[in-house]
Design an enzyme around this catalytic site. Structure first.
Site, PDB file in Angstrom:
ATOM      1  N   GLU A  48     -29.388   0.473 -58.769  1.00 33.00           N
ATOM      2  CA  GLU A  48     -28.558   1.528 -59.383  1.00 33.00           C
ATOM      3  C   GLU A  48     -29.264   2.920 -59.576  1.00 33.00           C
ATOM      4  OE1 GLU A  48     -27.099   2.734 -63.763  1.00 33.00           O
ATOM      5  OE2 GLU A  48     -27.917   0.918 -63.620  1.00 33.00           O
ATOM      6  N   ASN A  54     -24.549   1.785 -65.719  1.00 29.63           N
ATOM      7  CA  ASN A  54     -23.904   3.070 -66.509  1.00 29.63           C
ATOM      8  C   ASN A  54     -23.814   4.232 -65.505  1.00 29.63           C
ATOM      9  OD1 ASN A  54     -24.483   1.511 -68.557  1.00 29.63           O
ATOM     10  ND2 ASN A  54     -26.151   2.991 -69.362  1.00 29.63           N
ATOM     11  N   ASN A  91     -17.847  -0.933 -65.282  1.00 28.22           N
ATOM     12  CA  ASN A  91     -19.306  -1.543 -65.867  1.00 28.22           C
ATOM     13  C   ASN A  91     -19.156  -1.118 -67.641  1.00 28.22           C
ATOM     14  OD1 ASN A  91     -22.212  -1.985 -65.644  1.00 28.22           O
ATOM     15  ND2 ASN A  91     -22.366  -0.360 -66.874  1.00 28.22           N
ATOM     16  N   GLU A  92     -19.555  -2.128 -68.098  1.00 31.63           N
ATOM     17  CA  GLU A  92     -19.738  -2.135 -69.534  1.00 31.63           C
ATOM     18  C   GLU A  92     -18.849  -1.263 -70.246  1.00 31.63           C
ATOM     19  OE1 GLU A  92     -23.786  -1.517 -70.412  1.00 31.63           O
ATOM     20  OE2 GLU A  92     -24.650  -3.447 -69.518  1.00 31.63           O
ATOM     21  N   TYR A 152     -30.229  -8.958 -71.638  1.00 31.37           N
ATOM     22  CA  TYR A 152     -31.582  -8.423 -71.630  1.00 31.37           C
ATOM     23  C   TYR A 152     -32.570  -9.146 -72.783  1.00 31.37           C
ATOM     24  CZ  TYR A 152     -29.975  -5.350 -68.128  1.00 31.37           C
ATOM     25  OH  TYR A 152     -29.333  -4.777 -67.239  1.00 31.37           O
ATOM     26  N   GLU A 203     -26.233  -8.601 -64.740  1.00 30.95           N
ATOM     27  CA  GLU A 203     -27.013  -8.073 -65.398  1.00 30.95           C
ATOM     28  C   GLU A 203     -27.795  -8.978 -66.040  1.00 30.95           C
ATOM     29  OE1 GLU A 203     -27.037  -4.072 -66.905  1.00 30.95           O
ATOM     30  OE2 GLU A 203     -25.335  -3.441 -65.811  1.00 30.95           O
ATOM     31  N   GLN A 222     -33.371  -4.692 -62.293  1.00 26.62           N
ATOM     32  CA  GLN A 222     -33.032  -4.444 -61.226  1.00 26.62           C
ATOM     33  C   GLN A 222     -33.919  -4.748 -60.181  1.00 26.62           C
ATOM     34  OE1 GLN A 222     -31.734  -0.082 -61.336  1.00 26.62           O
ATOM     35  NE2 GLN A 222     -30.549  -0.414 -63.275  1.00 26.62           N
TER      36      GLN A 222
END
Length: 493
Positions: A27, A72, A170-171, A242, A290, A347
């Site tokens: 990213e 993001n 994304n999200e 996460y 992710e 990442q």
């Protein structure tokens, strides 16, 4: 000393591992791209500004697919800024950074070929929509003869990129996301975008946004609503997660794999509920695109305050315990290989990453590099159903394990001892494989759970061989140290 048992039998399987389970994520965030994968002027840089030392480590890591450009970042990204000779400098509000756009789609595609990875491209469904997604697809994949395909050719890429995997945003459930939407809004937009993209290229694999985490207040309801809108148009729904040791609770941190498994199983249940409700034959698979250990509380306590280019953001330096937890998360993914077909360690470089670089300087492996590299190398084949019997470490069994049988007959047992204090004496029944022999047993552990790798000591923490494991009377006997990641490989033919 405590004891644990399990049985390995080729008659009891979960599914075949899709190699794309061992993906990662690049990213435009912090130093992941700039001074990470891309640094013109670095002593190892090639003619495109790509760091060769990083490429070598990426190949060693065994990454198969890489998601790009966010994250993001993608929810405010104009893909046109990153192609052609004119590269405007923009603000990136997602990470309060200055984006020069020197690295874009063309550079990424060159990098993927040199790294030997498959691209997974995300489209902006935050500030943009159907038309922009279709324009990007035409630019990337159409052979020629149209304005956008010929524009690609004029930028030096006559042959189409042939990108097969696309993430629809994304999200989008997250209020922090540029262009955040409700489930109904996003589900409708995802379905319409997918329909239009398939009209251009019907052979795409499309990923819809699931929840940003199991703790989101809309988790479950979000997936159900999105899939009721887009079930026939998409192939996967995403999961993001996460983990970190909150308030110094290492015991709960070591149970992260159990939390990941529960998250996966809840998502599967929701997908299958919608399948039954809509009376469809197709099953939606999961893209866990992710996941990692991320000390998010540190980032939230110290957000960026200035607009800067490639700031040092989210640069966690991982220790022994972090590597053991990453190993456990890999076990969780493998234990659900029948439905989790893609996953991306987030990442790849510098930003919560297995690889660290210094601008103009060295690159090295973090502790979490090693379990990922071993899982990617040895975790290809058929996952066996493994049900360990072990004493508890807190609220979960001390032993977390899975096994993969390769086509050449090599059987690999991946095992984590979650106990912080007690070694586990493992007895694994393997008589169903005849008379297997041990090829190797490696262990990643250390009396100092805070031990880390550095540029000056890059191999401080790494897997080391163990010579005490043995097989007798159809049983594998092995000692698993406290808080350890273990890889035991057997030849069964």
């Amino acid at each position: 000393m405590t004891h644990a048992t399990l049985t390995l039998d080729p008659a009891f399987t979960i599914g075949t591992v899709d190699p794309r389970l061992f993906g990662s994520f690049v990213e435009h965030l912090g130093r992941c791209v700039y001074t990470g994968v891309y640094e013109p002027g670095h002593p190892t840089a090639d003619e495109h500004g790509l760091r060769r030392d990083v490429l070598e480590l990426v190949r060693e890591l065994g990454v198969t697919v890489v998601r790009y450009p966010g994250g993001n970042f993608v929810s405010g990204y104009r893909w046109e800024d990153g192609v052609g000779p004119e590269r405007p400098v923009r603000l990136d509000p997602a990470w309060k950074s200055i984006e020069p756009n020197a690295f874009g789609l063309g550079e990424f595609m060159i990098w993927t070929r040199r790294a030997g990875v498959q691209p997974m491209l995300a489209v902006n469904l935050g500030t943009r929509g159907v038309q922009e997604a279709c324009d990007l697809l035409e630019y990337a994949n159409h052979p020629g003869g149209t304005a956008l395909s010929e524009l690609r050719a004029s930028h030096g890429a006559r042959e189409p990129y042939g990108i097969r995997i696309w993430c629809l945003g994304n999200e989008m459930d997250g209020p922090w996301q540029t262009g955040h939407k409700t489930a109904h809004e996003y589900g409708r937009l995802a379905a319409e975008t997918a329909r239009a993209m398939r009209m251009i290229d019907p052979d795409l694999e499309l990923v819809a946004c699931g929840s940003s985490g199991a703790g989101m207040p809309t988790f479950g309801a979000w997936e159900a609503t999105v899939l009721e809108e887009a079930y026939d148009q998409v192939d996967y729904i995403s999961l993001h997660a996460y983990y970190e040791p909150l308030n110094g609770d290492l015991e709960t941190f070591l149970a992260s794999g159990a939390m990941m498994e529960a998250y996966i199983e809840d998502a599967i249940a929701t997908c299958d509920h919608v399948r039954a409700k809509l009376k469809r034959d197709k099953r939606i698979h999961l893209s866990f695109d992710e996941w990692n250990v991320w000390y998010m509380s540190r980032h939230q306590a110290d957000p960026p305050t200035e607009w800067r280019h490639a700031p040092r953001l989210l640069e966690d330096h991982y220790n022994v315990l972090d590597a053991v937890v990453v190993g456990s998360l890999l076990i969780a993914l493998l234990r659900h290989a029948d439905r989790v077909k893609m996953a991306c360690l987030a990442q790849l470089v510098n930003v919560i990453a297995p690889i660290v670089t210094e601008p103009g300087g060295r690159a090295w492996r973090q502790t979490i590099f090693h379990p990922f590299a071993q899982a990617s190398r040895y975790g290809r084949g058929t996952v066996l159903r493994v049900e360990p019997n072990a004493p508890y470490a807190g609220d979960v069994p001390a032993l977390h394990a899975t096994a993969v049988l390769a086509e050449d007959g090599t059987l690999t047992l991946f095992a984590v001892n979650r106990s912080l204090t007690d070694a586990l004496e493992l007895h694994a029944t393997v008589r169903a494989f005849g008379e297997p022999r041990i090829l190797e047993h490696s262990v990643l552990s250390d009396p100092d759970l805070e031990a880390r790798n550095t540029a000056d000591d890059p191999d401080r923490v790494r897997p080391r061989p163990v010579g005490t494991s043995a097989i007798g009377d159809g049983t594998l006997h092995a000692m698993l140290p406290p808080a350890s990641w273990n890889v035991i490989r057997l030849a069964t033919r």
